[in-house]
Design an enzyme around this catalytic site. Structure first.
Site, PDB file in Angstrom:
ATOM      1  N   SER A 215      40.689  40.909  33.095  1.00 21.40           N
ATOM      2  CA  SER A 215      40.066  42.379  32.248  1.00 21.40           C
ATOM      3  C   SER A 215      38.616  42.288  32.497  1.00 21.40           C
ATOM      4  O   SER A 215      38.022  41.386  33.048  1.00 21.40           O
ATOM      5  CB  SER A 215      40.658  42.738  30.984  1.00 21.40           C
ATOM      6  OG  SER A 215      40.365  44.068  30.743  1.00 21.40           O
ATOM      7  N   ASN A 216      38.113  43.123  31.833  1.00 20.25           N
ATOM      8  CA  ASN A 216      36.591  43.203  31.836  1.00 20.25           C
ATOM      9  C   ASN A 216      36.185  43.932  30.287  1.00 20.25           C
ATOM     10  O   ASN A 216      37.137  44.201  29.557  1.00 20.25           O
ATOM     11  CB  ASN A 216      36.016  44.094  32.966  1.00 20.25           C
ATOM     12  CG  ASN A 216      36.233  45.364  33.007  1.00 20.25           C
ATOM     13  OD1 ASN A 216      35.896  46.427  31.925  1.00 20.25           O
ATOM     14  ND2 ASN A 216      37.374  45.912  33.833  1.00 20.25           N
ATOM     15  N   PRO A 217      35.035  43.720  29.939  1.00 19.72           N
ATOM     16  CA  PRO A 217      34.639  43.982  28.728  1.00 19.72           C
ATOM     17  C   PRO A 217      34.175  45.820  28.369  1.00 19.72           C
ATOM     18  O   PRO A 217      33.711  46.057  27.583  1.00 19.72           O
ATOM     19  CB  PRO A 217      33.287  43.391  28.294  1.00 19.72           C
ATOM     20  CG  PRO A 217      32.868  42.861  29.499  1.00 19.72           C
ATOM     21  CD  PRO A 217      33.849  43.122  30.604  1.00 19.72           C
ATOM     22  N   SER A 218      34.693  46.504  29.167  1.00 17.52           N
ATOM     23  CA  SER A 218      34.632  47.957  29.290  1.00 17.52           C
ATOM     24  C   SER A 218      35.017  48.547  27.838  1.00 17.52           C
ATOM     25  O   SER A 218      36.145  48.204  27.510  1.00 17.52           O
ATOM     26  CB  SER A 218      35.307  48.636  30.500  1.00 17.52           C
ATOM     27  OG  SER A 218      35.330  49.942  30.043  1.00 17.52           O
ATOM     28  N   ALA A 281      36.681  51.247  34.487  1.00 16.86           N
ATOM     29  CA  ALA A 281      36.452  49.846  34.914  1.00 16.86           C
ATOM     30  C   ALA A 281      37.534  49.140  35.552  1.00 16.86           C
ATOM     31  O   ALA A 281      38.269  48.699  34.956  1.00 16.86           O
ATOM     32  CB  ALA A 281      35.462  49.006  34.059  1.00 16.86           C
TER      33      ALA A 281
END
Ligand code: CTP
Length: 400
Positions: A215-218, A281
């Protein structure tokens, strides 16, 4: 119970005895879910201390145009606060402030914000009955209406002078109700009225096995701000969002997704939207296989094989219906303009909001952002609070 969640109310307090009631009004707006900031005239501080409003609003109170402590802040604050507000309520509004407002005077922070604000203005004229009856005040009230200011007539009753008559500040519920009606009217007249708007926000999660994912920190904050801004312009908004921690108001019609594939399904189902704002994102890749059970380290490969995800925005661009507006986002660490323009063209978008990730206070997990908006021969920069620049960007695109 009135629902003003997500709304920014700017409360203007001027120098009348009813200023003490403004603290209760502030609380009522907060109880209805609104975020409130306060600007006071210097004479209002003779009636109620600014600390009362600062404590209740959990924000500094704007009084002086010139901020000695932070001179750089002074020049633009009235513009930022004006942009921040969805509704400016001046309660109580003295005869003096009314006179200044209708003649375009801006000699303190409150009147400067009033001139700069793009949102509806609600005045609650509050003064002694004799004063309100004066032809000069009556003329100014007429002018205020001509300018499109909203006026809530004062109530009759016991006045601070000891006399009876019309001049009392209406009860908080009545001010709230009027404010809500004004916001609803503004929405109905907005450029996105009756338009179906899809906004995506937050990250995707691409599962490796039941307990691990890519995942990503969005945080989804920019997408939520865009959704609120679209709604304020009248849009019928549905917010498709990945796993995020923010609480989402019901008026954004939130629908949750996990992976890029889930999002693609939702996008296909909503492909008839008039406007699509893709702020999510989205992971470009997902694991080639997904473990049914937790992968044990003894059995794990050290290489994770990936395969491409469907690109929802590119798909929308390919089969764009006439009149549909597609707005993409791009996060860049180099060659911002070149990369953004490439994506704009390749995905057949109308607009792209490019995020330069190299600056301070921009991008993932921040409250602020720095976005360059690219459209057909247009390049404009927006910097500041996500909720403010979202409104500015949406107004720039949809013209209001
Ligand atoms: N997007 C999408 N589906 C994907 C990937 C991205 O809909 N699978 C959307 C994003 O929501 C965003 C825009 O496309 O609006 C971003 O474009 P993209 O080319 O994917 O940007 P990056 O992922 O940043 O591309 P690159 O890695 O090439 O910089």
């Amino acid at each position: 119970m009135m629902n003003l969640s997500g709304k920014h109310i700017l409360l203007g307090v001027t120098g009348g005895i009813a200023a003490y009631k403004s603290a209760l009004l502030l609380r009522e707006f907060q109880k209805a879910g609104a975020e409130v900031r306060v600007t006071m005239t210097p004479s209002a501080t003779r009636f109620v201390g600014s600390e009362t409003f600062a404590t209740l609003s959990r924000h500094e109170v704007a009084i002086d145009v010139f901020n000695e402590a932070d001179p750089g802040d002074s020049w633009t604050k009235h513009i930022h606060w004006g942009d921040w507000a969805d509704l400016f309520v001046i309660a109580p509004c003295t005869a003096n402030t009314l006179a200044k407002l209708v003649h375009g005077q801006a000699d303190n922070m409150l009147t400067s914000v009033a001139l700069a604000a793009r949102c509806p203005l609600l005045l609650c004229p509050t003064m002694d009955a004799e004063m309100i009856r004066h032809p000069a005040v009556q003329r100014n009230l007429e002018l205020a209406e001509e300018f499109g200011f909203h006026i809530l007539e004062p109530e009759s009753g016991y006045l601070a002078s000891g006399l009876e008559g019309a001049g009392r500040l209406p009860e908080p519920e009545s001010i709230l109700k009027t404010g809500n009606t004004i916001l609803e009217q503004a929405r109905k007249k907005g450029p996105l009225s009756k338009k179906k708007v899809i906004v995506t926000a937050g990250p995707t999660r691409e599962q490796i096995d039941p307990v691990r994912y890519i995942s990503n920190p969005s945080s989804g904050k920019m997408g939520i701000a865009m959704a609120e801004a679209a709604r304020a312009l009248g849009g019928d908004v549905t917010l498709l969002h990945g796993p995020i921690s923010s609480e989402l108001p019901a008026h954004l019609n939130p629908v949750k997704f996990q992976s890029a594939e889930d999002l693609f399904e939702l996008i296909r189902a909503h492909a008839d939207a008039d406007v699509v704002i893709m702020a999510a994102a989205v992971a470009d890749f997902r694991p080639e296989t997904r473990g049914e059970q937790k992968i044990k380290k003894e059995k794990a490969e050290t290489t994770l094989k990936l395969k491409p995800n469907p690109d929802s925005l590119a798909w929308l661009g390919k089969q764009k219906k006439s009149g549909q507006v597609l707005i993409g986002f791009a996060m860049e660490t180099e060659n911002l303009e070149e990369n953004a323009l490439k994506k704009l063209k390749k995905k057949n978008l109308d607009w792209i909001c490019a995020n330069d990730l190299t600056g301070d206070g921009t991008g993932f997990e921040h409250e602020t952002n720095h976005i360059t908006l690219f459209g057909d021969n247009i390049r404009e920069e927006f910097k500041g609070d996500k909720s403010i620049i979202a409104k500015q960007i949406m107004r720039r695109i949809f013209g209001k």
